[in-house]
Each structure stands twice: as C-alpha cells, then as structure tokens.
Design a protein around this motif. Sequence first.
Motif: not given
Lengths: 84, 185, 933
Positions: C441-449
């Motif tokens: 799996s990949g790891r992503l908590w937060l989509v930067p903005a």
Amino acid sequence: MLLIPCPWCGPRDEAEFHYGGQAHVAYPADPAALSDEEWARYLFFRDNPKGRFAERWSHTAGCRRWFTLTRDTATGVFESEAGA
Amino acid sequence: MAERLSPLAGFEPVSAESLRIEEIPFLTQLDVRVDPKSRAAAEIGLALGVPLPTEPGTYASGDCDVLWTGPDEWLVLAPPGAEGLEGRLREACAGAHVGITDVSAQRTAVLVDGPRSRDLLAHGCALDLHPRVFGPGRCAQTVLARAQVVLAAREGDAFMILVRSSFAGYLGAWLLDAAAEHLLD
Amino acid sequence: MTSRRREGVAGETLRFRYDGRDYEGLRGDTLAAALLANGVRAVVRSGGLGRPRGIYASWTEEPNALVQIEEPFPEPMLQATTVELYDGLVATGLGGRGRLADRPDPARYDAVHAHCDVLVVGAGPAGLAAATAAAASGARVILADDRPAAGGCLPDTGETVDGVSGTTWAAGMLAELAGRPEARVLPRTTVFGYYDDNYLVAVERREEGAASRERIWRIRARRVVLATGAHERPIAFAGNDRPGVMLAGAARAYANRYGVLAGRRAVVFTTGDGAYDAARDLAAAGVEIAAVADVRRDAHALDEALAVAGPLAGTEVLTGHVVTGVGSAPDGSVASVTVSGPSGEREIEADLLLVSGGWNPVVHLFSQSGGALRFDEELHAFVPGEAAQAVEVAGAARGVYTLAGCLEDGVATGTRAAEAAGFRVPPHPVPAAERVTALPSGRLWLVPADDYETHFVDLQREVTVADVMRATGAGLRSVEHVKRYTTAGTAHDQGKLFGVLTSAVVAHATGVEIGDLGTTTFRAPYAPVSFAALAGRDRGMLHDPVRVTSLHGWHAAHGALFENVGQWKRPWYYPRPGEDMETAVLRECRAVREGAGAMDASTLGKIDVQGPDAAEFLDRLYTNMMSTLKVGAIRYGVMCRADGMVFDDGTVMRLAEDRFLATTTTGNAAAVLDWMEEWLQTEWPSLRVYCTSVTEHWATVALAGPRSREVLAGLAPGLAVDAASFPFMTWRDAEVAGIPARVCRISFSGELAYEINVNAWDGLALWEAVVGTGVVTPYGTETMHVLRAEKGYPIIGQDTDGTVTPADLGMDWVVSKKKADFVGKRSHARADTSRPDRKHLVGLLPEDPGLLLPEGAHLVATSRLPEPPVRALGHVTSSYRSAALGRTFALALVSGGRERIGERLYVPLGGDPVPVTVTHHVLYDPEGARRDG
C-alpha cells in the motif's frame, strides 16, 4: 474491577474490600513519649510512591480479615505477601 | 402473645418448574469464634456432631450445617427451635476462649432452586457459580445485588442465601423482579 | 425519489419516516441503508457550520449520520448506520445535540455477570475460527459480536469460505457453537470496556420481545481473544466532508449486504488494493466507475490487469494521482471530483467519491487493557504490541487483512487461548479461502494544498487540518493537547475513523514521525452506551437497599412518615388526622415529657464483645473506663479516632466478666465493628477478644416518660421496677409481655426510660403489647431528636463532623484521666486540641422565640454583615421547636462558645442578621431530676 487476592477467600472483586492505606505503620508503643511532631507524623503522614507499595486491605464483604498486599500503584498489579 | 414474625413473612414464594424461591424462617443460627487448632474447636465439633470445616469457603453438614465464614469463624445453622444448642456448645468448651453468639434473628434464609437458579443469581452476584467452581458444599460471603449475603450451594441447582434481616425485604423484592424472565419458560 | 436498490433484491417492506418524509425500506436494513436506498444523500446538517453531511461509513464508526429516534420512545444520538430498521420508525437527523425524553423510559434494562475461560470479541472470520477452535476443547467460551448477524465483513465482501458463501459458513460456525454446552454466543453485543484483571463490560441490544431491551454483561474472562477487525481510513483533502464522499468499503457493504447502491457514477481515491475490490463489486452491481485515482506511482501492474477482464475492464487508473477538490450539486452533495497528478488536473463528473486511505486495526479494547501499540511501517498503521493482560489479538485487528490469513490466525489464536486456560484443543482444520497477494500500500494522510479550511479531520466536531495547524502553530506538540485544543476526536465516535489521521497531521505539522508521536488514549466506552442500560434495574425501589426493622409494617400501617437514616427507614413522626409535622412532633414530645412514649430503636448498632480480654480491649477503644463496669451495669461511652476526634458514641453493658454488649449509632454500626476488628487484627492480635454483630438479632423498643415505670411493671410482673431494685444505668433479663427480654434502664431524653430488647422475631409482639397498654404514644426520630437536644445530648454526625473532640462537646467527664492510653488520648494533648478558640457545642435561643433557625446557618458577631470576607464564628447543628421550653432553640458549634455564654450573636438569613443568645447546651432539666421518674 480489580481482583484482589484475599488470602482466605481467594480472588474477589475489589468492591468487596475496604482499603486500609499504607501497611507497616505501627501504633506507637508509647504515644505519650512522642513529641507533637512525631505524633503528627504517625497520624497524618503516609508514603505515596509510584510503584511498589505495601498496603492493607480488609475483605469487608467476605471473611472480614485484614491482610497486607504489595501492589504496583502504576499498574495495579498485586504481588503476594504474607498476611496480616 | 402474638405470633413470631419472620423478615420475609409477606413474601409470596415463587414456585415454577424453572425456579423456586422461598424463605426458610426461624432457623437457629449461632456465630462461633474459636482458634481452629484449639482443643475447644474439636470439642465444639463433637458437640455439633460436625467438625468445624477448615477449608475456606466450604461447609459441613450433619444435624446442622456449619459454614466456614472466616479463619476462626463459623456460622452454625440448625433447625428452628434448637434453643439448647448454644448452651451445649458453651458447656462443651467451658473455660476456653471461644465466642458463641446467638444470631438466629440476625439473618433469614432464602432457598433458591430450579434449573434457572444460577441465571437468577448471575443478575446480581459477581461470583462464578458454575458447578465446576461452586458446587455442593461450597459457601461464600459475598454481595448479591446490593446486599451482603452468605451463599451456600446445595445439591443440584439449589442455593441457600442468608441475608441480614433488615435487607431481606429489599433482597426479596430484587429476587422477584429478577425472577420474572426466568418464569417465562 | 427513485430506488437505488440493486435489481432482484426483495424482502419484507417496512415503512419509516425521516425528517418528516415517508419512505420504505426492507427488513434487515439499517436506517442508513434504507436512506441510501431512497436516494437520501444529505442526511444531516453539521451543528456548527451547517454544512450538509452524508453517510460516510456502514457501521459503528460512522461520524456523520446521528439521528434522534422519535417513536416509539425518544432516544437521542443514535447512529443511522447501526439502527435496525423497523416498521413505523420515526427519526430526525441531528446536527449535534439530541433531546432527552420528557417522560420515563418504560423499557426494562438489566445486567448479568458472566465468567468464561475464553472470551472472543468479534464474530468475523478470525473470531468465529477462534471461538470454534477454543470451544472444541470444552472450555467455557463466550463469543460477543456487535452486529445482528455473525460473519463480520463477509456479508460486506461477499467472499466464500470452505466453498460456500461467507454468510452460510458463519451460520455453520454458529450452529457448531450452539452444540457446545459451555459455549455462549451473544449477537448485537458490543464489548465497550476492557478493565483490570480481564474484566470486560458489554451491552447487548436484545431482540424484540426479550425480557429487557438492553442488557449489560459484566464478563470475567481467563483469556481474551480480540478479533475486532479494522476500520478503513479516510484521507484529508479539500471537501472531504461532502455527501457522496464515502469509504470504499462502506459503499461495498451497502451494495453487497443491503443491495443498495450509494451512487450512480463513482471516482475511487485509494492508497492500496482494497478499493479495487470495492470498485469491482460496485461496477458489477451497476455503478459506473469513472476513474481510479491511486496515489501509488507504481500501481501499473494493476492498471494492466484491469484492462483485461472483469467488471472493471477498461476503467481508467490514474496512478500517482490525488483528489484535490470536490464540486457540489445544489444540495451540497458531490457532483464532480477534481484529480491531480502526473497527467495534470482534471475534473470528473461523479456523484460518489470512494475513499480508501488504508486500514486501521481496531485496537481500542487492546489499548484499554493496558497493551502497548506500535506503528507498523509496512501497514502504515498502529497495531497491538506487548499485552498487559491475558489477551491475544487475531485477524485484521492485528493487521492480518486477507481472509485466508484471518481464518488461519483465528484457529491458532483460539487454540492458544484455550490451552493457556488449561484445556486441550483437538486438531482443528483451518477453513479454506482464496489466497490473494496484494501490492504494497501507499501512504497518504493529507493532500497538500494552500488552504486547509475544508480538509476535515473530525466531521462531527468540524475540525479541519487548518485547525490542527493553528494548534501546532500555537506550540502544542502532544496529540492529547491538540485533541483538547481543537476537540478533534471528542465526539460520539471518539475519532474512530479520523483519530490516527489527526495524529498523522500533527506529526506532519511538527516534523516528527507518527510512530513516535502515537495516538490519543483509547478509553471506554468503545461505542456510546445509554445511561438507561448502565442504570439497569437499579431504579426506583431497587436503586438502593431500603433497610427496615421488624416493626416497619406496623409503623407504615399506622401512618408514620419515614426518615432516611443511611439506608434505614426510621419512623419520623406519626401524624394524626389534621396534624402537620410541627403539631404532631409537639404532641409526641409532650407525651414523653408528661406520660409515656415508645420508639423503635432497633436500628442502633449492637456488637457482642466476648473474651477474657474484652474489658481491656474496650478500655483501649473508649475514652472512658469500661473495665470497672460491674456485671449488670451499663455505661455511656465515646470513641475517638487516633486524631482525637469523636467517632461514635453509645452504651456498653457488661453481660458477664468476659462479655459486653456495645451499642453504636445507627449510621456507624458497620464502621465501628470494622474499627474494632482492625485494632484487634492488626495492632492487638494478642488480645483474646471476639466481636460479633448482633444489630439485627434484636428488636429494641425505647419506652420513655414519667409513666414508663408503671407501663413496664404492668407488662413485666416478674420484674422489680422500683428505682432501688432497678437503678439507672443497669440492665435486667425479664419476661416482658411474655417474651424473654433484656431491659436496660437508660435514657436519651432525660426522662425515666427503658430500652426493651427482644429477639427480632418477637419485636412486633412486644411493640403491640407496649402500645396496647393505651397509655403509650408512639413517637418518631424527630421527637427523639428534640428531646435529646433539649438535654444537650449530641448526635454524632449531626452535631459533630469529624473535627470535634469530647472536650469541644463539653464532655470532659467521659474522658478518663486514669488510663495510660486509649485511642485518641495523645491527640487530646496536641496544641491544636487545646486552642481556646476551638468550636464548642453550645445552645442558642433566638430572641424571637418563634423563629426556627435553619440547620447549617452560620453565626457572626455583628448585627450588620461586614464586607466580605465575613468571619463565621460557627454554625447551627440542630434546631427545633420545644414543647417543654415553649419556644424554639438550637445547638451550635461556636468558636470559644463556652466563653460566650450569655453573649448575643447573629445569624444571617438573607435579610438583616437575626439576634440569638448563646446558652449552655443543656436547656432542660439540667439537674437531671427527671430520670428516676
């Protein structure tokens, strides 16, 4: 709900017990011989460690016996110790 | 002289296939205190016809039941009217350090029996009453609902509950209320 | 509205009403499933911002869809995702607070204790495998599961086990457990608390028609297996709170378990393979999958596989892409999804956005048990570490996510648990399931903005990433502090879905690793529990024991009003027709002072003290000398704690050289016996003394008043009652009314008086005989209080409060000067106990003889209240109207009170302080002339 090992009745729910505070604090042999400060120390001062603590319990809802247990105050886990 | 009145005189017994609850009033009850290793303890056992049980949480039966209630304490249950028993015990160990106290009216007895008895008690008793753990011959002082009791396992599904007289009305009401669902079967 | 039900799904139709509109659903639906089936997307508005919110999850982890049930009985704050639909259900959506019912709940709630060798929490694949393996050993097994039906995620995923559908397999496992006499299955039962020594508490929502609506289970287990599964994790991106944004697994559950399609055209946003299974099932069910945005740049293998065959054939997979925006329809729900990545930015039309940020093992109970958590870098999740109790974790709850792995793990764990409890498990086959391999799996908590104002990390509390960053910007570093600063994770769901994500955002903002930062503490309850369930049957008459004496029935039948003294009901007074309390009590008082009265004194504590050292023992505990008491005599005594303060008082009768009977106050009976046992067992084990409570063995009737002697003489013809033969403070055994009795000549009223003790079975007969003489007036505790107060006798616990010495009470006479020591003696020599400004018990006479001072009122020195702080000189402890004095009076504890006798003090009662005169505390018959009649 802790299970407290009564030396007579075996493990029972803590609600059956009465807490008696620090163990091995003997009533002074001759209170009259003590200074006010020494007497106050007996009356009012008790240890409050984080970790091993010898304390008295009475199985009030069971056999009514007082006994001494050592408990880790941080984890609540008892080690067995000789009875009162 | 008016009739004697038991603490659960107004209690309507429960009598169903699944569950029976009734008061056993006016038992003779003695509190016995003695060093179990003393000669007096042996003499009291002889006088009772039942040796004082020394294994915690057990009782012994003969003409009377002798329940272990502490390392130097027993509760003797004898049939109603055994007034002479206290005197006989005192005589048996005259001069020794014993405590013998008539506590007949201190508690009353309630018998709970039937296949749902354990389910009933489980509503208010934290002890494990499974027959593997608390079979016939075992007794315990503990808490049932909010009352202190002495509980003794009889043969089969029967339990004897000894409750302080002042709490008997409360416990009777509590048992009746708890029993409702166990009578549906 | 058109139905979103899959074709071919049928069942019993149920009607329900939501937010004022009528709908239909199917039996087996949750309210959430039925709402989705009716196309209801915006189910609530958020409490603070008023943003429309939809259904996010499919079970108890739901953060949004809180509802208030209106019919049949109002119940606030339930999750639409867990409410089982029933015909006639009426509910409204709740943005925030609910409303409590305005009437008592007619339903019954109860509780039971249970014990087992192995408790298995969770009846998914791992839990069922564990429970059946453990139960095969003959161990006592309890399997508790919060769903109505067993199987865990199997009905959601539609996977097969042992060649049959997951649901069929689960039913088979339940049948196997039903055949084990020592196994018990508890469906609809949420284990919500894991406490010390393997004590777990659960709530069972029982089926219609059960004896109670909900039942609390208090379970003591030798071993525990937690098979609590995993929650899918959301991702923080702009607009992640829009109705139509849903966890991928939840949408799959609605399609497979309930036959409900959560939308028509979906975009999938994922960090791993799980969402593809969801997308495949949805596509097969008729949902158009517009695109998959996979954060992994290396997910090409999947891309190629998808192109070949199956329902997802041809679906566009955008690797290395994230969702950067959500476009909304007029109702606020998803209308389009903006994705960004190597291919640039695109807006895709869709009404459903399926999110999968990976999985969080449900470690709540494990953490409550004291077990440590560790962050697994491959799973990107917190998993159970070292256990602190006899507990093991199986299946997805420890990060095993494949069905085959869960089954294998369940059998192994259940076997280990039963064997650790001392049972032998026969060889147990592992149920078969398809083995799959997944890409990492990949790891992503937060989509930067640039702007984090709509990146939500708590949908219920409406906390955004911007709020978290404000907290860390303010210097907060601990997740616990951020939680309290932002309130993230404090709602009904306690951050089940978003808690770990919040930790990740804090870690991101503060530049630390999430594994080092950790999570907030998991506390009971795991899911909300109603107070009604916790209260159970402890309501009304069963709330607290009511203790009564053997005479209670008579008191009640004769119109007594009762006073609560601890748990006891004591007759307070016996009003006659037309009498109010004041009139009745004045009448009762007059009867005792002028004729004869009888009171039920059975509640006094009674302790039998036997043994050769009994006298020595009592000398050490009472302030006065008991060893000099003669057999047949009685002495009043006071006990102090070691600090010298009065603890209890009562009388001591000497029954024999080596036997005494001590009485205690009603409220202290148990405490005094405990006190005696404590000293005997822990300090003076060499004293040969046995103490036994006989409080309830005896019924005690107090007979008081100048005519009490003639009444007693009439009832006990064999007893010489003249003052010389039966002096004050002695006792005699006699037959009274034909009943064997012990008669004590003691007085708590100052009048000639007796206390007659008989076996409690005979109490009513004695009472009826006494009252039947026709000259004896029954009186209650209020009259007893007035009479004793007129004589200045304190009530321990009313006129004292644990800071009062015998000297403060003016009772130096009860403190022996001859004894070398007694408990409390040394404290009486402390400087503090001889201060002249100690509070003394004194009498007070209001200058207005009709004014009844309120008990607890304070005393001041001046007629006008000075500016605060006002120095209070003491307070009123007892206050009554006296028939004998013809006026009101009070007792009070007053600083230096004995030196103030004759002084005027003031009692502020709201208006101007009222004047009172300080007097000696004995106001009636100070010479004691009346006690011999």
